[in-house]
Design an enzyme around this catalytic site. Structure first.
Site, short mmCIF file in Angstrom:
data_model
loop_
_atom_site.label_atom_id
_atom_site.label_comp_id
_atom_site.label_asym_id
_atom_site.label_seq_id
_atom_site.Cartn_x
_atom_site.Cartn_y
_atom_site.Cartn_z
N CYS A 38 36.35 44.40 32.59
CA CYS A 38 36.12 45.90 33.55
C CYS A 38 34.70 45.87 34.25
O CYS A 38 34.69 46.68 35.15
CB CYS A 38 36.21 46.84 32.45
SG CYS A 38 37.77 47.18 31.59
N HIS A 79 41.51 53.32 37.38
CA HIS A 79 40.63 52.12 36.88
C HIS A 79 41.42 51.04 37.18
O HIS A 79 41.85 50.17 36.08
CB HIS A 79 40.33 52.34 35.42
CG HIS A 79 39.61 51.41 34.80
ND1 HIS A 79 38.85 50.71 35.49
CD2 HIS A 79 39.38 51.02 33.35
CE1 HIS A 79 38.17 49.75 34.66
NE2 HIS A 79 38.39 49.93 33.31
#
Length: 407
Positions: A83, A344
């Protein structure tokens, strides 16, 4: 390193539910890169190096992602750091400039996600989160819920047990970030939620409900990084946002030695990275005006408040419901809507944070503008493990110039 590095241009696509737009990943990248180049007033032929980040696309997707933008023969480096991928690509682009290897670089992040990709293969002989899973399974057990939801759901339960944090305080994070995203036309979600709607939403794991969790998303973001000498030669100083300091840290024994899920999900990395960047910038957390942080789940925003020093350890829940992190409060945290509401797409997240803060520091953020923002901090976390923190400083731009470019 002697050169200073500046963000001269930033661009991103709208973040969407996977499949909402029938586009390919090269088309998403072309849209984001074209926006960043136009924002900088530059052409792709001026870019000397590119770092392209993604998590779930095939090997060497960075080259294919850029070939429709231009075939100029420049080095293209593919980046995957879970991430924290987008911020890692940005770090490469800025380090090339700081070292004098290039005057104009490009950092790109993109993703087209699927539910199956996010499940993880925890039955494999080796996984990227072996150490994290070992603590989880040994101390909390294992369920059929999504892996990351188990990590952060258990961290939320631990925070509640140790510090008295309430479900209402966890939900307050989501209420704030969904409220912020109403002002962001590029956010995946643009609906307000009441506290009760968040609490009554579909349960995911532990105390976390669906609207407290970042969604799977499609999207891309890109920034153009230039040297100070290039900015001056091309009259870009008035809109160029300085990258004052950056750091990237990985796990140490502190992440796993205590068997605390709060530590497993990255609190020690965040503490170390923020401290390093504040020290390198010669400022304190009180000097910061606006923050984009990695709220993959509501509990992680609370944990990050504490690790950053916005409040004392254990006070994050009270801090979340105090109003200190929204407009009119001490800091504005996640004015974009954050991961929970903006979306995201893993490879794009860190560069979307950079894009938002670039617009904020130029005074170009429109209805979500943080008044008088001069210093900004970005926090991008990846389990497995990486934590990237970046400090940005506003250019010398007048209010009227900012209004002229408002988004």
């Amino acid at each position: 390193m002697s050169e200073r590095a500046f963000v001269a241009g930033a661009g991103m696509t709208k973040f969407d539910k996977p499949g909402a737009r029938p586009v390919t990943y090269p088309e998403l990248v072309a849209e984001a890169v074209s926006g960043a180049l136009a924002d900088a007033g530059l052409s792709y032929t001026q870019v000397q190096r590119a770092a392209v980040g993604y998590v779930f696309q095939p090997s060497a997707a960075g080259q294919r992602a850029l070939y429709d933008v231009g075939l100029t023969g420049i080095p293209v480096i593919n980046v995957n750091n879970n991430c924290a991928t987008g911020s890692t690509a940005l770090m490469l682009a800025s380090e090339w400039v700081r070292s004098g290897l290039a005057d104009v670089t490009l950092a790109v992040g993109f993703e087209q996600m699927t539910k199956s990709a996010m499940q993880g293969n925890t039955g494999a002989a080796v996984t990227t989160v072996d150490h994290h899973l070992a603590v989880l399974k040994r101390t909390r057990g294992w369920s059929d819920a999504p892996m990351t939801a188990q990590f952060f759901g258990h961290a939320a339960t631990e925070h509640m047990q140790r510090f008295g944090t309430t479900v209402e305080q966890l939900a307050a994070v989501a209420v704030k970030n969904h409220e912020h995203s109403v002002r962001n036309p590029l956010a995946q979600f643009q609906n307000r939620y009441t506290l009760q709607e968040v609490l009554n939403d579909k349960p995911v794991f532990g105390p976390l409900t669906r609207s407290q969790c970042s969604p799977i998303s499609d999207g891309a973001a890109a920034v153009v990084v230039v040297s100070e000498r290039f900015a001056r030669a091309h009259q870009l100083q008035g809109r160029a946002v300085e990258i004052v300091a950056q750091t990237l840290v990985t796990d140490t024994p502190a992440s796993f030695g205590s068997e605390s899920m709060i530590d497993v999900v990255g609190a020690p990395m965040t503490r170390a990275a923020v401290a390093q960047v504040l020290d390198a910038s010669a400022v304190t957390i009180d000097d910061i005006d606006v923050i984009e942080l990695h709220d993959c789940f509501s509990i992680n925003e609370i944990i990050t408040y504490e690790a950053m020093g916005l409040c004392a350890e254990g006070d994050g829940g009270k801090f979340a419901e105090s109003g200190a992190t929204t407009f009119g409060g001490r800091w504005v945290v996640n004015p974009s809507g954050g991961l929970i509401s903006k979306g995201h797409p893993l490879g794009a997240t860190g560069l979307a944070q950079c894009t938002e803060l670039t617009w904020q520091l130029r005074g170009e953020a429109g209805a979500r503008q943080v008044p008088g923002a001069r210093l900004a901090l970005a926090h991008n976390l990846g389990l497995g493990g990486a934590c990237a923190v970046t400090m940005y400083r506003a250019p010398s731009v007048t209010t009227e110039e900012g209004k002229a470019h408002a988004r």
